[in-house]
Design a protein around this motif. Structure first.
Motif, PDB file in Angstrom:
ATOM      1  N   LYS A  75      79.306 117.961  68.194  1.00  0.00           N
ATOM      2  CA  LYS A  75      78.111 118.190  67.383  1.00  0.00           C
ATOM      3  C   LYS A  75      78.041 119.654  66.951  1.00  0.00           C
ATOM      4  O   LYS A  75      77.719 119.960  65.799  1.00  0.00           O
ATOM      5  N   LEU A  76      78.337 120.540  67.926  1.00  0.00           N
ATOM      6  CA  LEU A  76      78.331 121.965  67.592  1.00  0.00           C
ATOM      7  C   LEU A  76      79.365 122.278  66.508  1.00  0.00           C
ATOM      8  O   LEU A  76      79.096 123.027  65.554  1.00  0.00           O
ATOM      9  N   LEU A  77      80.553 121.692  66.652  1.00  0.00           N
ATOM     10  CA  LEU A  77      81.598 121.931  65.647  1.00  0.00           C
ATOM     11  C   LEU A  77      81.222 121.330  64.300  1.00  0.00           C
ATOM     12  O   LEU A  77      81.490 121.931  63.250  1.00  0.00           O
ATOM     13  N   GLU A  78      80.603 120.163  64.320  1.00  0.00           N
ATOM     14  CA  GLU A  78      80.155 119.574  63.054  1.00  0.00           C
ATOM     15  C   GLU A  78      79.084 120.440  62.407  1.00  0.00           C
ATOM     16  O   GLU A  78      79.064 120.622  61.181  1.00  0.00           O
ATOM     17  N   GLN A  79      78.190 120.970  63.246  1.00  0.00           N
ATOM     18  CA  GLN A  79      77.160 121.863  62.704  1.00  0.00           C
ATOM     19  C   GLN A  79      77.804 123.121  62.123  1.00  0.00           C
ATOM     20  O   GLN A  79      77.410 123.598  61.048  1.00  0.00           O
ATOM     21  N   GLU A  80      78.818 123.651  62.851  1.00  0.00           N
ATOM     22  CA  GLU A  80      79.534 124.822  62.326  1.00  0.00           C
ATOM     23  C   GLU A  80      80.227 124.485  61.014  1.00  0.00           C
ATOM     24  O   GLU A  80      80.236 125.284  60.073  1.00  0.00           O
ATOM     25  N   GLN A  81      80.841 123.277  60.970  1.00  0.00           N
ATOM     26  CA  GLN A  81      81.532 122.869  59.751  1.00  0.00           C
ATOM     27  C   GLN A  81      80.534 122.743  58.597  1.00  0.00           C
ATOM     28  O   GLN A  81      80.815 123.197  57.480  1.00  0.00           O
ATOM     29  N   GLU A  82      79.380 122.143  58.870  1.00  0.00           N
ATOM     30  CA  GLU A  82      78.367 122.029  57.826  1.00  0.00           C
ATOM     31  C   GLU A  82      77.891 123.424  57.373  1.00  0.00           C
ATOM     32  O   GLU A  82      77.697 123.678  56.177  1.00  0.00           O
ATOM     33  N   LYS A  83      77.727 124.314  58.352  1.00  0.00           N
ATOM     34  CA  LYS A  83      77.315 125.683  58.039  1.00  0.00           C
ATOM     35  C   LYS A  83      78.361 126.372  57.169  1.00  0.00           C
ATOM     36  O   LYS A  83      78.031 127.028  56.162  1.00  0.00           O
ATOM     37  N   LEU A  84      79.641 126.189  57.561  1.00  0.00           N
ATOM     38  CA  LEU A  84      80.720 126.794  56.772  1.00  0.00           C
ATOM     39  C   LEU A  84      80.784 126.188  55.386  1.00  0.00           C
ATOM     40  O   LEU A  84      81.052 126.888  54.391  1.00  0.00           O
ATOM     41  N   GLU A  85      80.552 124.891  55.281  1.00  0.00           N
ATOM     42  CA  GLU A  85      80.572 124.247  53.972  1.00  0.00           C
ATOM     43  C   GLU A  85      79.425 124.756  53.109  1.00  0.00           C
ATOM     44  O   GLU A  85      79.586 124.981  51.908  1.00  0.00           O
ATOM     45  N   ARG A  86      78.278 124.962  53.724  1.00  0.00           N
ATOM     46  CA  ARG A  86      77.156 125.504  52.971  1.00  0.00           C
ATOM     47  C   ARG A  86      77.466 126.930  52.492  1.00  0.00           C
ATOM     48  O   ARG A  86      77.191 127.288  51.346  1.00  0.00           O
ATOM     49  N   GLU A  87      78.084 127.696  53.406  1.00  0.00           N
ATOM     50  CA  GLU A  87      78.460 129.069  53.021  1.00  0.00           C
ATOM     51  C   GLU A  87      79.471 129.040  51.879  1.00  0.00           C
ATOM     52  O   GLU A  87      79.403 129.842  50.942  1.00  0.00           O
ATOM     53  N   LYS A  88      80.411 128.098  51.949  1.00  0.00           N
ATOM     54  CA  LYS A  88      81.427 127.979  50.897  1.00  0.00           C
ATOM     55  C   LYS A  88      80.782 127.592  49.574  1.00  0.00           C
ATOM     56  O   LYS A  88      81.122 128.150  48.517  1.00  0.00           O
ATOM     57  N   GLN A  89      79.840 126.643  49.669  1.00  0.00           N
ATOM     58  CA  GLN A  89      79.140 126.235  48.446  1.00  0.00           C
ATOM     59  C   GLN A  89      78.363 127.416  47.845  1.00  0.00           C
ATOM     60  O   GLN A  89      78.355 127.612  46.635  1.00  0.00           O
ATOM     61  N   VAL A  90      77.763 128.174  48.744  1.00  0.00           N
ATOM     62  CA  VAL A  90      77.023 129.341  48.274  1.00  0.00           C
ATOM     63  C   VAL A  90      77.983 130.321  47.623  1.00  0.00           C
ATOM     64  O   VAL A  90      77.708 130.875  46.543  1.00  0.00           O
ATOM     65  N   LEU A  91      79.133 130.546  48.228  1.00  0.00           N
ATOM     66  CA  LEU A  91      80.121 131.463  47.674  1.00  0.00           C
ATOM     67  C   LEU A  91      80.690 130.943  46.361  1.00  0.00           C
ATOM     68  O   LEU A  91      80.910 131.722  45.409  1.00  0.00           O
ATOM     69  N   LEU A  92      80.940 129.647  46.304  1.00  0.00           N
ATOM     70  CA  LEU A  92      81.484 129.092  45.073  1.00  0.00           C
ATOM     71  C   LEU A  92      80.454 129.152  43.937  1.00  0.00           C
ATOM     72  O   LEU A  92      80.806 129.354  42.771  1.00  0.00           O
ATOM     73  N   GLN A  93      79.208 128.950  44.277  1.00  0.00           N
ATOM     74  CA  GLN A  93      78.171 128.993  43.247  1.00  0.00           C
ATOM     75  C   GLN A  93      77.927 130.427  42.772  1.00  0.00           C
ATOM     76  O   GLN A  93      77.624 130.671  41.615  1.00  0.00           O
ATOM     77  N   SER A  94      78.078 131.374  43.674  1.00  0.00           N
ATOM     78  CA  SER A  94      77.871 132.764  43.265  1.00  0.00           C
ATOM     79  C   SER A  94      79.055 133.271  42.444  1.00  0.00           C
ATOM     80  O   SER A  94      78.966 134.273  41.773  1.00  0.00           O
ATOM     81  N   GLY A  95      80.171 132.619  42.516  1.00  0.00           N
ATOM     82  CA  GLY A  95      81.317 132.977  41.715  1.00  0.00           C
ATOM     83  C   GLY A  95      82.222 133.982  42.379  1.00  0.00           C
ATOM     84  O   GLY A  95      83.255 134.345  41.831  1.00  0.00           O
TER      85      GLY A  95
END
Length: 170
Positions: free
Chosen positions: A118-138
């Motif tokens: 669960k912790l790793l899935e939460q980390e993965q979701e967090k990383l995916e959100r960070e990636k989405q944020v980074l991809l959206q910021s360009g």
């Protein structure tokens, strides 16, 4: 001379119970052997009964000692079997306790692994959100490689150090 047809007092004559006649000496001739035979038989019977009684007592003595020996062996076998059963029950209880402890260890380990997942899935979701944020910021981060920018990627391809962890949970 001699009258062979009627020798005097040689033949067994019938008992003449007449007056003044004292009878024949042959009247009691068979009485002594018959009394002797009866006495012999009586003595023989008594001796045989003594021997029979002695043998009977010997038989009962042997039977009782044999019975006591068999009962002793039976008790020894019963005692040995009870000891073996008690020992096996103790061993069985130890094995049950060991399996219960293994089961508890497995349950606790599986709970721990589920929590880690669960912790790793939460980390993965967090990383995916960070990636989405980074991809959206360009802005592109240098730590993300080309495999991470595609639509189908996994955490293990982006971060090779997590391969062993994701292998456990997949």
């Amino acid at each position: 001379m001699n009258n062979l047809n009627e020798p005097p007092n040689w033949n067994i004559l019938p008992n003449r119970r007449g007056p003044g006649d004292d009878g024949s000496r042959w009247n009691y001739a068979l009485l002594v052997p018959m009394l002797g035979l009866a006495a012999f038989r009586w003595i023989w019977t008594r001796e045989c009964q003594k021997e029979i009684e002695k043998e009977r007592q010997e038989y009962y003595r042997k039977e009782s000692t044999l019975q006591k020996d068999l009962e002793g062996k039976y008790r020894d076998i019963i005692t040995e079997n009870r000891r073996a059963v008690a020992h096996l029950e103790v061993e069985l209880e130890k094995e049950r306790n060991r399996t219960l402890s293994y089961r508890e260890a497995l349950v606790s380990q599986s709970r721990k692994l589920v929590e880690e997942r669960k912790l790793l899935e939460q980390e993965q979701e967090k990383l995916e959100r960070e990636k989405q944020v980074l991809l959206q910021s360009g802005a592109e981060d240098g730590s993300l490689n080309a495999a991470c920018t595609g639509s189908h990627y996994s955490l293990s391809t982006c971060f090779p150090e997590l391969r062993s962890v994701t292998y456990l949970y997949n």
